[in-house]
Design a protein around this motif. Structure first.
Motif, mmCIF file in Angstrom:
data_model
loop_
_atom_site.group_PDB
_atom_site.id
_atom_site.type_symbol
_atom_site.label_atom_id
_atom_site.label_comp_id
_atom_site.label_asym_id
_atom_site.label_seq_id
_atom_site.Cartn_x
_atom_site.Cartn_y
_atom_site.Cartn_z
ATOM 1 N N PRO A 1 0.806 -1.228 0.000
ATOM 2 C CA PRO A 1 0.000 0.000 0.000
ATOM 3 C C PRO A 1 0.838 1.277 0.000
ATOM 4 C CG PRO A 1 0.088 -0.926 2.204
ATOM 5 C CD PRO A 1 0.818 -1.887 1.312
ATOM 6 N N PHE A 2 2.165 1.118 0.124
ATOM 7 C CA PHE A 2 3.025 2.292 0.235
ATOM 8 C C PHE A 2 3.737 2.651 -1.063
ATOM 9 C CE2 PHE A 2 3.090 0.327 4.574
ATOM 10 C CZ PHE A 2 2.259 1.273 5.167
ATOM 11 N N HIS A 3 3.661 1.793 -2.072
ATOM 12 C CA HIS A 3 4.212 2.157 -3.383
ATOM 13 C C HIS A 3 3.483 1.357 -4.462
ATOM 14 C CE1 HIS A 3 6.395 -1.666 -3.070
ATOM 15 N NE2 HIS A 3 6.781 -1.523 -4.325
ATOM 16 N N GLN A 4 3.585 1.796 -5.690
ATOM 17 C CA GLN A 4 2.886 1.149 -6.790
ATOM 18 C C GLN A 4 3.642 -0.098 -7.237
ATOM 19 O OE1 GLN A 4 -0.099 2.111 -8.088
ATOM 20 N NE2 GLN A 4 -0.156 3.644 -6.449
ATOM 21 N N GLU A 5 2.940 -1.220 -7.323
ATOM 22 C CA GLU A 5 3.550 -2.453 -7.810
ATOM 23 C C GLU A 5 2.470 -3.390 -8.345
ATOM 24 O OE1 GLU A 5 5.599 -4.484 -4.705
ATOM 25 O OE2 GLU A 5 3.807 -4.948 -3.557
ATOM 26 N N LYS A 6 2.844 -4.227 -9.270
ATOM 27 C CA LYS A 6 1.916 -5.204 -9.841
ATOM 28 C C LYS A 6 2.137 -6.602 -9.264
ATOM 29 C CE LYS A 6 1.354 -2.745 -14.243
ATOM 30 N NZ LYS A 6 1.498 -2.818 -15.730
ATOM 31 N N THR A 7 3.363 -6.883 -8.875
ATOM 32 C CA THR A 7 3.686 -8.189 -8.284
ATOM 33 C C THR A 7 3.783 -8.036 -6.773
ATOM 34 O OG1 THR A 7 4.948 -8.811 -10.244
ATOM 35 C CG2 THR A 7 5.330 -10.088 -8.240
ATOM 36 N N PRO A 8 2.994 -8.798 -6.000
ATOM 37 C CA PRO A 8 2.985 -8.631 -4.541
ATOM 38 C C PRO A 8 4.355 -8.878 -3.909
ATOM 39 C CG PRO A 8 1.154 -10.023 -5.253
ATOM 40 C CD PRO A 8 2.056 -9.857 -6.436
ATOM 41 N N SER A 9 4.814 -7.918 -3.128
ATOM 42 C CA SER A 9 6.066 -8.096 -2.389
ATOM 43 C C SER A 9 5.894 -7.692 -0.927
ATOM 44 C CB SER A 9 7.183 -7.257 -3.020
ATOM 45 O OG SER A 9 6.839 -5.885 -3.026
ATOM 46 N N PHE A 10 4.633 -7.439 -0.538
ATOM 47 C CA PHE A 10 4.302 -7.019 0.823
ATOM 48 C C PHE A 10 3.882 -8.264 1.600
ATOM 49 C CE2 PHE A 10 1.232 -5.501 3.997
ATOM 50 C CZ PHE A 10 1.888 -4.415 4.547
ATOM 51 N N VAL A 11 4.616 -8.592 2.674
ATOM 52 C CA VAL A 11 4.400 -9.833 3.422
ATOM 53 C C VAL A 11 4.033 -9.515 4.870
ATOM 54 C CG1 VAL A 11 5.458 -11.985 4.221
ATOM 55 C CG2 VAL A 11 5.999 -11.102 1.944
ATOM 56 N N VAL A 12 3.028 -10.228 5.391
ATOM 57 C CA VAL A 12 2.609 -10.096 6.789
ATOM 58 C C VAL A 12 2.837 -11.436 7.482
ATOM 59 C CG1 VAL A 12 0.714 -9.615 8.375
ATOM 60 C CG2 VAL A 12 0.879 -8.360 6.219
ATOM 61 N N SER A 13 3.549 -11.405 8.591
ATOM 62 C CA SER A 13 3.836 -12.623 9.363
ATOM 63 C C SER A 13 3.056 -12.591 10.667
ATOM 64 C CB SER A 13 5.330 -12.738 9.651
ATOM 65 O OG SER A 13 5.582 -13.775 10.579
#
Length: 663
Positions: free
Chosen positions: A38-50
């Motif tokens: 949610p903090f930068h534009q991207e098409k491939t998910p790289s944001f991970v929640v553990s």
């Protein structure tokens, strides 16, 4: 200012998946969750929640933190404002005021109580194995009667308290701990007759109680006497650091397995948990003989929505427990029940079976909680119409607790079939009772939960691409002082409890990583120039001294640090390269892939040497700058020259020691 105890309650209640799920669409991937950042534009998910670590990390833009810092970043608000938002979400009352002397004293007292509990746990453990009384009474009970191995005894920190009445108390006072904390933690009691203190847990085997971050908050003591006038268990009283309604025994050891297997097993006592762990079944927790509380359920909900409750085959407490489990349904959890054979409880069953056999038995015999309850109560009601109507009313009270409307509808349909009652009648009765118990705000919450479930089901069919994170470049002689400080912090946070190997003559010697780093810095009286890394270092050193060499300092100490910058830096370091796996192509081409031990054996000494060299170089440059001053006096000139000579000698010594590593 929000006091530390309230901050701890906020972090304990915060479900990071639940909170971040309100802002972004999370998709489960393995044990973690993934989304587009949610903090930068991207098409491939790289944001991970553990969920198990309670952190988020974007491998694209680098942002990371916990649930509170996520809200800070996303909403653009301050740390106290984010804490208040999370507190409001979970119904935690926050009283803000200036930090008074009393607040400072209370916070200091809490830390003193934690330190005393840590010391006492070590004392009990040493007394168990290091004294004749401990071995003959306590150790024989654990190893012979309970069948616990030495490894299991060490893992759970089991111990023994002397029968001599005040041995622990006298030893604690001699070690510098205050009598007031012995009383406030409940380790000691005071006689009214003469005002002397004595040990609460005298002549008992000891079970330390860890909170979710691994700190010892309480103890349970079991007597081995057969005298029925003596209480079987003694437990620590409520205190500033211990609230039994907020703790689940074994959760600290079970949380990773619970998340991986996506369900938790609930048993009754300490030995049930320990025997299950020893058998290889690690997703087990216990309420330790107390009724389940909302706080305990919410704590467990952070790791799974599924609970399996195991009852003894001849347990007389099943009926008393049934109504309490309604609370689990109210929190949106799925509950299943397993009855063991009449001759077993979880402790004995685990000792008689392997992990695979225990899991197989659970799969074959677990039953949905409401179906189990209906079958049990109908069997007792028989054909008596009055008793059957009471059973129906009891079933309705349970269904009313379920917040999800779809799940409620399914249970109503199943209950109508089982009870042979008109489904419309049950729907009307459930609706009536819910209208009496909840208002419009709760109805809105039901709609929100329903919509979230539909979104999750929609996302379940979507495919998510994954990107392999880059390999972090290693440090070199040209690395900056700050980069080297980060490297040392990384070794502490990720591997401080581990050892690396060095050759001394023909012998291989193991050296603890944290001890080597901390002693090297202290020997040269070095503090980090980066204030955030220095804060992490100080927090680590404090907990390391409490826990002892070889014990892992919990990540929550840094992830939930009151300074958001420390939290973000710690998350960034802890999550770096977590998903990296060396390519199989390397192995097929016979390229040697270094083991973790090999990496640490080179990396840790190299990082220490390079950093010391950088610091010495900075100090040399500072002295040279002073020498350039035309107004420097003779005394200061002489002092500078002496310093420069000493520093150059240190630089030369470091260079000789580190040359092989640097090359």
């Amino acid at each position: 200012m929000i006091d530390r105890a309230t901050v701890d309650r906020i972090y304990a209640a915060a479900d990071i998946v639940d909170i971040i799920g309100d802002y972004v669409t999370l998709k489960k991937k393995g044990v973690n969750y993934q989304a587009c950042c949610p903090f930068h534009q991207e098409k491939t998910p790289s944001f991970v929640v553990s969920p198990s670590k309670g952190v988020f990390k974007c491998f694209g833009c680098g942002k990371g933190g916990n649930a509170v810092t996520f809200i800070m970043e996303h909403e653009g608000i301050s740390y106290p404002e984010a804490l208040r938002m999370v507190a409001k979400r979970y119904g935690i009352e926050v009283e803000e005021r200036a930090m008074t002397e009393e607040d400072v004293r209370r916070n200091n007292d809490r830390e003193s109580m934690f330190a005393l509990n840590g010391w006492a746990a070590d004392y009990f453990a040493k007394y168990l194995t290091g004294t004749t009384e401990g071995r003959s009474v306590g150790l024989s009970y654990f190893s012979q009667k309970r069948g616990f191995t030495d490894e299991t005894i060490r893992k759970f920190g089991l111990g023994f308290c002397s029968a001599k009445g005040d041995d622990l108390s006298r030893a604690a006072v001699a070690a510098g701990y205050k009598e007031e904390f012995l009383l406030s933690t409940g380790l000691a009691l005071k006689r009214e007759s003469d005002g002397r203190i004595y040990d609460r847990f005298r002549d008992r085997v000891i079970f330390p109680v860890h909170n979710i971050s691994g700190r010892i908050v309480a103890f349970g003591g079991r007597t081995l006497r057969t005298d029925k006038s003596v209480a079987k268990y003694q437990n620590s009283p409520e205190s500033e650091i211990y609230s039994k309604k907020r703790e689940l025994y074994g959760l600290y050891f079970a949380k990773k397995a619970i998340q991986q297997q996506d369900y938790a097993i609930m048993v009754e006592g300490y030995t049930d948990v320990i025997s299950m762990h020893q058998a290889g079944v690690e997703n087990v927790v216990a309420s330790s003989g107390t009724s389940l509380t909302t706080e305990q359920i919410q704590l467990l909900h952070r790791f799974t929505r599924n609970i399996t409750v195991i009852y003894d085959g001849d347990s007389a407490g099943i009926h008393a427990s049934l109504r309490g489990i309604d609370m689990i349904l109210k929190e949106g959890m799925n509950v299943r029940v397993v009855l063991l054979p009449p001759e077993h409880d979880p402790d004995s069953f685990a000792r008689a079976h392997t992990a695979d056999e225990v899991h197989a038995y659970i799969r074959e015999h677990e039953e949905d909680f409401l179906s189990f309850k209906a079958r049990l109560m109908l069997r007792e009601a028989g054909t008596d119409p009055i008793k059957r109507s009471e059973v129906i009313g009891d079933m309705v009270r349970s269904i009313v607790q379920i917040p999800d409307s779809i799940q409620r509808s399914v249970y109503i349909k199943e209950c109508a079939r089982t009870m042979d009652v008109d489904e419309g009648v049950l729907i009307a009765e459930v609706a009536r009772k819910r209208a009496m118990q909840s208002g419009d705000s709760e109805a809105a919450e039901f709609v929100r939960r329903h919509q979230r479930q539909l979104r999750e089901e929609q996302r379940a069919g979507e495919a998510a691409a994954s990107s392999e994170p880059d390999i972090t470049k290693g440090i070199t002689a040209g690395s900056s002082e700050e980069a080297l400080e980060r490297e040392l912090v990384k070794y502490l946070l990720k591997s401080g409890h581990k050892c690396f190997e060095v050759m001394e003559g023909r012998n291989v010697v193991e050296i603890n990583i944290a001890e080597e780093i901390l002693q090297s810095l202290e020997a040269d009286n070095i503090t980090f120039s980066n204030p955030v890394y220095q804060s992490i270092l100080e927090a680590y050193r404090e907990r390391w001294r409490e826990l002892g060499t070889g014990v892992e300092v919990p990540a929550q100490v840094f992830v939930n640090h009151p300074d958001p910058e420390v939290c973000n830096a710690a998350v960034d370091i802890l999550t770096a390269d977590d998903n990296y796996v060396p390519s199989e192509i390397w192995r097929r081409k016979d390229v040697h892939v270094e083991s973790e031990t090999e990496i640490l054996s080179v990396g840790v000494p190299k990082a220490i040497m390079l950093y010391r060299s950088k610091v010495v170089e900075r100090m040399i440059n500072a002295v040279r700058e002073r020498l350039k001053d035309e107004n420097i006096g003779d005394a200061e000139l002489s002092e500078c020259m002496m310093q420069l000579t000493k520093l150059n000698q240190v630089k030369l010594a470091i260079s000789k020691q580190s040359q092989r590593l640097i090359l």
